[in-house]
Design a protein around this motif. Structure first.
Motif, PDB file in Angstrom:
ATOM      1  N   ARG A 286     -47.179 -88.818  26.557  1.00 23.89           N
ATOM      2  CA  ARG A 286     -46.707 -88.825  28.124  1.00 23.89           C
ATOM      3  C   ARG A 286     -46.089 -87.757  28.772  1.00 23.89           C
ATOM      4  NH1 ARG A 286     -45.933 -94.473  29.887  1.00 23.89           N
ATOM      5  NH2 ARG A 286     -46.813 -95.743  28.851  1.00 23.89           N
ATOM      6  N   ARG A 287     -46.801 -86.451  28.400  1.00 23.37           N
ATOM      7  CA  ARG A 287     -46.063 -85.393  28.778  1.00 23.37           C
ATOM      8  C   ARG A 287     -46.501 -85.088  30.197  1.00 23.37           C
ATOM      9  NH1 ARG A 287     -45.485 -80.965  23.700  1.00 23.37           N
ATOM     10  NH2 ARG A 287     -44.629 -82.555  22.169  1.00 23.37           N
ATOM     11  N   ASN A 288     -45.732 -84.178  31.015  1.00 21.62           N
ATOM     12  CA  ASN A 288     -46.240 -83.783  32.192  1.00 21.62           C
ATOM     13  C   ASN A 288     -45.940 -82.412  32.292  1.00 21.62           C
ATOM     14  OD1 ASN A 288     -46.514 -83.026  34.869  1.00 21.62           O
ATOM     15  ND2 ASN A 288     -45.336 -84.432  35.635  1.00 21.62           N
ATOM     16  N   SER A 290     -47.159 -80.072  34.487  1.00 21.38           N
ATOM     17  CA  SER A 290     -46.989 -79.389  35.817  1.00 21.38           C
ATOM     18  C   SER A 290     -45.649 -78.477  35.953  1.00 21.38           C
ATOM     19  CB  SER A 290     -46.984 -80.224  36.926  1.00 21.38           C
ATOM     20  OG  SER A 290     -45.983 -81.135  36.903  1.00 21.38           O
ATOM     21  N   ASP A 293     -42.379 -80.526  37.577  1.00 21.42           N
ATOM     22  CA  ASP A 293     -41.743 -81.592  37.029  1.00 21.42           C
ATOM     23  C   ASP A 293     -42.259 -81.683  35.658  1.00 21.42           C
ATOM     24  OD1 ASP A 293     -40.142 -83.878  36.700  1.00 21.42           O
ATOM     25  OD2 ASP A 293     -42.112 -85.233  37.545  1.00 21.42           O
ATOM     26  N   ARG A 294     -41.876 -80.630  34.719  1.00 20.28           N
ATOM     27  CA  ARG A 294     -42.176 -80.516  33.391  1.00 20.28           C
ATOM     28  C   ARG A 294     -41.546 -81.791  32.603  1.00 20.28           C
ATOM     29  NH1 ARG A 294     -45.188 -76.657  31.186  1.00 20.28           N
ATOM     30  NH2 ARG A 294     -44.187 -76.944  29.008  1.00 20.28           N
ATOM     31  N   ARG A 295     -42.193 -82.603  31.837  1.00 17.09           N
ATOM     32  CA  ARG A 295     -41.524 -83.723  31.015  1.00 17.09           C
ATOM     33  C   ARG A 295     -42.129 -83.777  29.896  1.00 17.09           C
ATOM     34  NH1 ARG A 295     -38.472 -87.495  33.807  1.00 17.09           N
ATOM     35  NH2 ARG A 295     -38.146 -87.226  36.070  1.00 17.09           N
ATOM     36  N   ASP A 298     -42.108 -89.442  29.937  1.00 20.71           N
ATOM     37  CA  ASP A 298     -42.274 -89.942  31.240  1.00 20.71           C
ATOM     38  C   ASP A 298     -41.137 -90.423  31.949  1.00 20.71           C
ATOM     39  OD1 ASP A 298     -42.805 -93.044  31.114  1.00 20.71           O
ATOM     40  OD2 ASP A 298     -43.257 -91.969  29.072  1.00 20.71           O
ATOM     41  N   LYS A 299     -41.161 -90.475  33.219  1.00 19.77           N
ATOM     42  CA  LYS A 299     -39.847 -90.968  33.870  1.00 19.77           C
ATOM     43  C   LYS A 299     -39.377 -92.263  33.557  1.00 19.77           C
ATOM     44  CE  LYS A 299     -40.541 -88.609  38.303  1.00 19.77           C
ATOM     45  NZ  LYS A 299     -40.989 -88.836  39.837  1.00 19.77           N
TER      46      LYS A 299
END
Length: 464
Positions: A286-288, A290, A293-295, A298-299
């Motif tokens: 679930r990595r982001n 970008s 909004d690096r994660r 996930d939210k």
């Protein structure tokens, strides 16, 4: 009936419920069923069989749920599969057949309902089992450590409640440069081989085993190394992961009917044992990446983790993250939490500002084991620990981590309210090993053991 071709694997187990994974074999177009029966040791009569119909859609495997079990009770069970003569049989009608069960008898124990008794766990990760053209190369090397874990589990006091396998249970990409596995049938074959080696099979038939994936279940450093052609690989790898690792975990909800909900919303999950709780994160899929909004989570998962940290009444809270929360590696650290500093800081601030005690981050991945402590320069009440355990079996192609692998001479994070500083509380173990964790009323005792079960070193974490 025949012995399972993979399994039985004891999965999520509570005070009155257990999940058992097993696999049969395709029999042309004939129906195939798997079954389990159980009893308490010393009883003559077995329970009625609990059966499931196996299909090729699930690689002839399934998870059978046992319900209404007695608390803190040992059970013995038999497991097998068969294909009835009549093609019209159902799960209900085969209950009446006079079956000849396989002779093997396995054992497991349900959880105790007592809240504060000492409890013990095994933690490990990164089990390398090389396969070439579908054939394992020297499989005993990747299997021998599980004999030592089984020996410990048979005599440990307090008893081992569960085995936590925190990533890289298989290496889909073990020959990535030469002959990478991409086909579904190849990845399934790798799981069957890895989980049916004699020592790991014996261990998982009796000790509840909880798993979460890391990158090598898909591809090294996923998703940074993802290419446009990797959608096919990901689809196949994740389908196999869901069957062989996620299927027997609490990620699948237990329905009021006593059946397991086949729908899978996400891979992260929680489980509780007395006053100890575990939150198993999915820090891989679930990595982001970008820039805005690096994660790594996930939210939805971050919100669930924060809510759990704040509101759970658990005395000890273990957070499993397959990659290291801290300390950071000097090289290759961008695959772990080091590359997501904002989200890591948010979690630390949640823990600090809410005064949450006894939070332990558990991870693997780095091919080295250690314990460490995180403190805050202006808040003497803040303290977080990490337990790292890796590898169960290393590849000769990969180095072991050592103390010089990590950034230890500067703060983990600097904020306007103070610095987060960390220190090792153990030496770094640079050989194949597993962690034996014992939680008592006042402390957590961690012992790292080598592939023969010999203690390498110990560390103690005082509980507050």
């Amino acid at each position: 009936m025949f012995k399972p071709t993979v399994g039985p694997i004891i999965g999520h187990t509570t005070t009155n419920h257990a999940r058992i994974f097993l696999r049969g074999e395709l029999q042309n177009n004939a129906p195939v069923f798997a079954g389990i029966r159980y009893r308490r040791p010393g009883e003559e009569r077995w329970s009625h069989g609990v059966f499931a119909k196996l299909t090729i859609v699930r690689d002839m495997s399934d998870v059978i749920a046992l319900n209404d079990l007695a608390t803190d009770t040992e059970y013995e069970y038999q497991a097998g599969w068969f294909s009835p003569m009549s093609p019209v049989h159902t799960v209900e009608t085969i209950q009446e057949l006079p079956l000849q069960w396989p002779r093997d008898i396995y054992r497991f124990r349900t959880q105790s309902s007592k809240a504060t008794i000492p409890r013990a766990y095994i933690v490990g990760s990164c089990r390398y089992l090389r396969m070439t053209a579908g054939i394992p190369s020297a499989p005993h090397l990747g299997d021998r450590i599980f004999a030592s874990i089984t020996n410990l589990a048979q005599q440990a006091e307090p008893p081992i409640s569960a085995m936590l396998m925190t990533g890289d249970q298989i290496y889909v990409d073990d020959l990535n440069l030469f002959a990478p596995d991409r086909e579904y049938k190849e990845i399934l074959s790798k799981y069957r081989t890895a989980f049916s080696q004699p020592n790991i099979a014996k261990l998982m038939s009796s000790v509840p085993t909880y798993m979460i994936l890391d990158d090598h279940e898909i591809e090294d450093n996923w998703p940074v190394n993802e290419s446009k052609s990797d959608a096919y690989l990901y689809k196949n790898a994740i389908a196999a992961y869901e069957l062989y690792q996620a299927s027997h975990s609490p990620a699948h909800e237990l329905l009021s009917s006593g059946q397991i909900n086949r729908k899978l919303e996400h891979y992260w999950y929680q489980f509780t044992e007395g006053d100890i709780e575990w939150f198993i994160t999915d820090s891989r899929t679930r990595r982001n990446l970008s820039a805005n909004d690096r994660r790594i989570l996930d939210k939805e998962q971050e919100q669930a983790l924060c809510k759990w940290l704040i509101h759970s009444p658990a005395r000890v809270k273990f957070v499993v993250t397959s990659v290291m929360f801290y300390p950071d590696r000097k090289a290759h650290g961008d695959d772990a939490w080091r590359a997501f500093p904002e989200q890591r800081l948010r979690l630390l601030e949640i823990i600090r500002t809410h005064g949450i005690k006894n939070v332990i981050f558990v991870s693997g991945d780095v091919h080295g084991s250690l314990t460490s402590r995180l403190s805050h320069s202006e808040d003497p009440h803040f303290e977080v620990h990490t337990i790292v355990s890796s590898p169960l079996c290393n590849s000769k192609l990969l180095p072991y981590a050592k103390a010089s692998t990590f950034i230890l001479d500067k703060a983990l994070a600097r904020t306007t309210t103070g610095d987060y500083n960390h220190e090792l509380t153990s030496k770094v173990v640079s050989e194949d090993n597993f962690a034996h964790i014992v939680v008592t009323e006042g402390e957590i005792h961690v012992t790292y053991r080598d592939r023969n079960g010999k203690p390498l070193q110990s560390a103690t974490i005082a509980l507050r």
